[in-house]
Design a protein around this motif. Structure first.
Motif, mmCIF file in Angstrom:
data_model
loop_
_atom_site.group_PDB
_atom_site.id
_atom_site.type_symbol
_atom_site.label_atom_id
_atom_site.label_comp_id
_atom_site.label_asym_id
_atom_site.label_seq_id
_atom_site.Cartn_x
_atom_site.Cartn_y
_atom_site.Cartn_z
ATOM 1 N N ALA A 86 1.516 10.469 9.299
ATOM 2 C CA ALA A 86 0.644 9.839 8.294
ATOM 3 C C ALA A 86 -0.645 9.328 8.920
ATOM 4 C CB ALA A 86 1.395 8.706 7.596
ATOM 5 N N TRP A 105 -3.272 5.182 5.319
ATOM 6 C CA TRP A 105 -2.298 5.642 4.319
ATOM 7 C C TRP A 105 -1.552 4.476 3.671
ATOM 8 C CZ3 TRP A 105 2.695 4.190 5.425
ATOM 9 C CH2 TRP A 105 2.973 3.866 6.756
ATOM 10 N N MET A 116 -1.223 10.959 4.176
ATOM 11 C CA MET A 116 0.011 10.933 3.408
ATOM 12 C C MET A 116 0.369 12.315 2.854
ATOM 13 S SD MET A 116 2.262 8.576 2.394
ATOM 14 C CE MET A 116 1.528 6.992 1.974
#
Length: 281
Positions: free
Chosen positions: A49, A129, A54
């Motif tokens: 991430a 993220w 993401m």
């Protein structure tokens, strides 16, 4: 892209977050393969991430990073929903829980709050993220609670009523998150679009001047603000001159906005017994 936490099985997710159950025994297989664990899976997922965003996160991608199949992960983590909760809470462990008061001013509540906000801003910039995880459904993990507890304790030092502190918590987090989101976006923009900030603004400024010649007459307040409120140099941090303009502006906006908010807290402390403890605007 907004992601909602807490979509997995409630009991299983909370058991993993709080480590309230014994981890499943490692699978036995040929060769000296390293043992899988919840912590190893979470660390690999966080790395993905952080590096790719993401959108790149999947059980398969985490498995590949660990040299395992996605199926091998399910013994430890039921699915991506539970993994997201674990990732979110795990990275919050980076945040300090202690912000020492000044030795010369032991009653200074402002300095620790400023330090907290700065730490959280940089935390979000390191893990952009995290900003995609909606606050509408909290993860309810131990590290998330620890950060909240730290902020409540720091705000409690102001002496303001609990109901005011509650609302200030809901004000400080969005302030920090908004600035961090702009910083993170500024860092991604050139790479994602293929054009620098300078190129983007040069092209659009020229087109806007040509296509909207009466811009100043239509939006006088905006033009006046641009003319009279032009930002000063950044004397407090010379390194900011090397940052992209949107990031410099976001950081300066954060600094000024936080200062005004803390000034408001100071004013509220001086005016206790008026509007701050009524629960009304």
């Amino acid at each position: 892209m907004v992601v909602f936490a807490g979509q997995g099985d409630a009991r299983r997710s909370l058991s993993l977050l709080w480590r309230a159950e014994v981890a499943a025994p490692p699978r036995v297989g040929p060769g000296p393969r390293p043992r899988l664990s919840v912590d190893a899976i979470v660390a690999a997922a966080v790395a993905i991430a952080d590096e790719e965003g993401m959108a790149a996160l999947s059980m398969r991608a985490v498995g590949e990073r660990l040299g395992r199949t996605a199926m091998a992960l399910y013994t430890h983590v039921p699915g991506k929903s539970e993994l997201l909760d674990l990732m979110y809470d795990a990275v919050h462990a980076e945040l300090p829980s202690v912000y020492p008061e000044s030795e010369s001013e032991p009653d200074d509540w402002r300095a620790p709050l400023t330090a907290w906000a700065g730490e959280v801003l940089e935390f979000y910039v390191r893990h952009p993220w995290v900003l995609q995880v909606s606050q509408a459904r909290p993860v309810l993990g131990p590290h998330e609670y620890a950060n909240l507890d730290t902020l409540v304790r720091l705000l409690g030092a102001t002496g303001l009523p609990a109901r005011t502190v509650r609302r200030l918590v809901g004000t400080l987090f969005p302030l920090v998150q908004g600035s961090a989101r702009t910083v993170a976006d500024a860092r991604r923009a050139a790479r994602a679009t293929g054009s620098s900030d300078e190129e983007w603004w040069a092209a659009r400024a020229a087109a806007l001047t040509e296509l909207v010649p009466d811009f100043a007459e239509r939006f006088p307040a905006v033009v006046r603000l641009e003319r009279e409120g032009a930002p000063d140099p950044y004397p407090e941090d010379a390194e900011r001159e090397d940052l992209p303009y949107p990031e410099r502006e976001a950081r300066e906006t954060f600094r000024v906005g936080l200062g005004v908010l803390l000034d408001g807290i100071d004013a509220a402390r001086a005016g206790q017994g008026t509007t701050t403890d009524t629960g009304r605007p």
